[in-house]
Design a protein around this motif. Structure first.
Motif, PDB file in Angstrom:
ATOM      1  N   TYR A 177     -52.288 -22.883  28.258  1.00 51.80           N
ATOM      2  CA  TYR A 177     -52.230 -24.302  28.434  1.00 51.80           C
ATOM      3  C   TYR A 177     -50.548 -24.566  28.515  1.00 51.80           C
ATOM      4  O   TYR A 177     -50.314 -24.805  27.295  1.00 51.80           O
ATOM      5  N   ASN A 178     -50.006 -24.668  29.681  1.00 52.79           N
ATOM      6  CA  ASN A 178     -48.539 -24.729  29.599  1.00 52.79           C
ATOM      7  C   ASN A 178     -47.821 -23.687  28.700  1.00 52.79           C
ATOM      8  O   ASN A 178     -46.808 -23.991  28.042  1.00 52.79           O
TER       9      ASN A 178
ATOM     10  N   GLU B   2     -63.069 -25.554  24.714  1.00 56.50           N
ATOM     11  CA  GLU B   2     -64.496 -25.524  25.224  1.00 56.50           C
ATOM     12  C   GLU B   2     -64.568 -26.162  26.765  1.00 56.50           C
ATOM     13  O   GLU B   2     -64.212 -27.259  27.012  1.00 56.50           O
ATOM     14  N   ARG B   3     -65.490 -25.418  27.312  1.00 56.93           N
ATOM     15  CA  ARG B   3     -65.649 -25.928  28.862  1.00 56.93           C
ATOM     16  C   ARG B   3     -66.734 -27.032  28.939  1.00 56.93           C
ATOM     17  O   ARG B   3     -67.930 -26.744  28.260  1.00 56.93           O
ATOM     18  N   ASP B   4     -66.370 -28.115  29.492  1.00 52.62           N
ATOM     19  CA  ASP B   4     -67.456 -29.268  29.671  1.00 52.62           C
ATOM     20  C   ASP B   4     -68.136 -28.870  30.994  1.00 52.62           C
ATOM     21  O   ASP B   4     -68.038 -28.144  31.793  1.00 52.62           O
TER      22      ASP B   4
ATOM     23  N   ARG C 192     -61.833 -28.926  26.830  1.00 50.86           N
ATOM     24  CA  ARG C 192     -61.364 -29.676  25.738  1.00 50.86           C
ATOM     25  C   ARG C 192     -60.910 -28.780  24.541  1.00 50.86           C
ATOM     26  O   ARG C 192     -61.398 -27.864  24.143  1.00 50.86           O
ATOM     27  N   ILE C 193     -59.477 -29.053  24.400  1.00 47.71           N
ATOM     28  CA  ILE C 193     -58.796 -28.177  23.379  1.00 47.71           C
ATOM     29  C   ILE C 193     -59.604 -28.505  21.922  1.00 47.71           C
ATOM     30  O   ILE C 193     -59.877 -29.317  21.489  1.00 47.71           O
ATOM     31  N   ILE C 194     -59.926 -27.205  21.222  1.00 46.22           N
ATOM     32  CA  ILE C 194     -60.470 -27.209  19.895  1.00 46.22           C
ATOM     33  C   ILE C 194     -59.435 -26.742  18.877  1.00 46.22           C
ATOM     34  O   ILE C 194     -59.385 -27.510  17.875  1.00 46.22           O
ATOM     35  N   ARG C 195     -58.495 -25.773  19.416  1.00 45.18           N
ATOM     36  CA  ARG C 195     -57.592 -25.186  18.244  1.00 45.18           C
ATOM     37  C   ARG C 195     -56.519 -24.696  19.168  1.00 45.18           C
ATOM     38  O   ARG C 195     -56.589 -24.134  20.113  1.00 45.18           O
ATOM     39  N   VAL C 196     -55.267 -24.887  18.532  1.00 44.56           N
ATOM     40  CA  VAL C 196     -54.042 -24.389  18.994  1.00 44.56           C
ATOM     41  C   VAL C 196     -54.019 -22.754  18.262  1.00 44.56           C
ATOM     42  O   VAL C 196     -53.902 -22.736  17.088  1.00 44.56           O
TER      43      VAL C 196
ATOM     44  N   PRO D 109     -55.746 -30.737  19.378  1.00 47.28           N
ATOM     45  CA  PRO D 109     -57.248 -30.644  19.629  1.00 47.28           C
ATOM     46  C   PRO D 109     -57.830 -31.961  19.890  1.00 47.28           C
ATOM     47  O   PRO D 109     -57.342 -32.929  19.602  1.00 47.28           O
ATOM     48  N   GLY D 110     -58.662 -31.877  20.743  1.00 50.86           N
ATOM     49  CA  GLY D 110     -59.578 -33.127  21.354  1.00 50.86           C
ATOM     50  C   GLY D 110     -59.042 -33.309  22.688  1.00 50.86           C
ATOM     51  O   GLY D 110     -59.519 -34.314  23.428  1.00 50.86           O
ATOM     52  N   THR D 111     -57.752 -32.836  23.325  1.00 52.17           N
ATOM     53  CA  THR D 111     -57.358 -33.409  24.412  1.00 52.17           C
ATOM     54  C   THR D 111     -57.930 -32.466  25.454  1.00 52.17           C
ATOM     55  O   THR D 111     -58.610 -31.439  25.475  1.00 52.17           O
TER      56      THR D 111
END
Length: 70
Positions: free
Chosen positions: A29-30, A37-39, A45-49, A64-66
């Motif tokens: 991501y960038n 995690e795929r919705d 949805r980002i879980i961990r960097v 996380p959560g974005t």
């Protein structure tokens, strides 16, 4: 045997077929590797960097959560 990794146990030892599909993937991501995690509406949805660069953890759009729209 010891495993020194920051990967979650579910990615190291996946469940057998038919029990639980893995919906988490490591994506860029960038230019930053993140565990996402795929919705159901084909967004992530980002879980961990997963980066080793400390400045990536301070970026607000990579927390996380974005939700990432595809």
């Amino acid at each position: 045997m010891m495993w020194y990794t920051m990967m979650p146990k579910e990615l190291m030892f996946p469940e057998p077929e038919g029990i639980s599909p893995i919906t988490q993937n490591v994506i860029l991501y960038n230019g930053i590797p993140v565990l996402a995690e795929r919705d159901e509406n084909s967004s992530y949805r980002i879980i961990r960097v997963m980066s080793t660069d400390p400045s990536h953890f301070l970026m607000e759009d990579c927390q996380p959560g974005t939700v990432i729209k595809e």
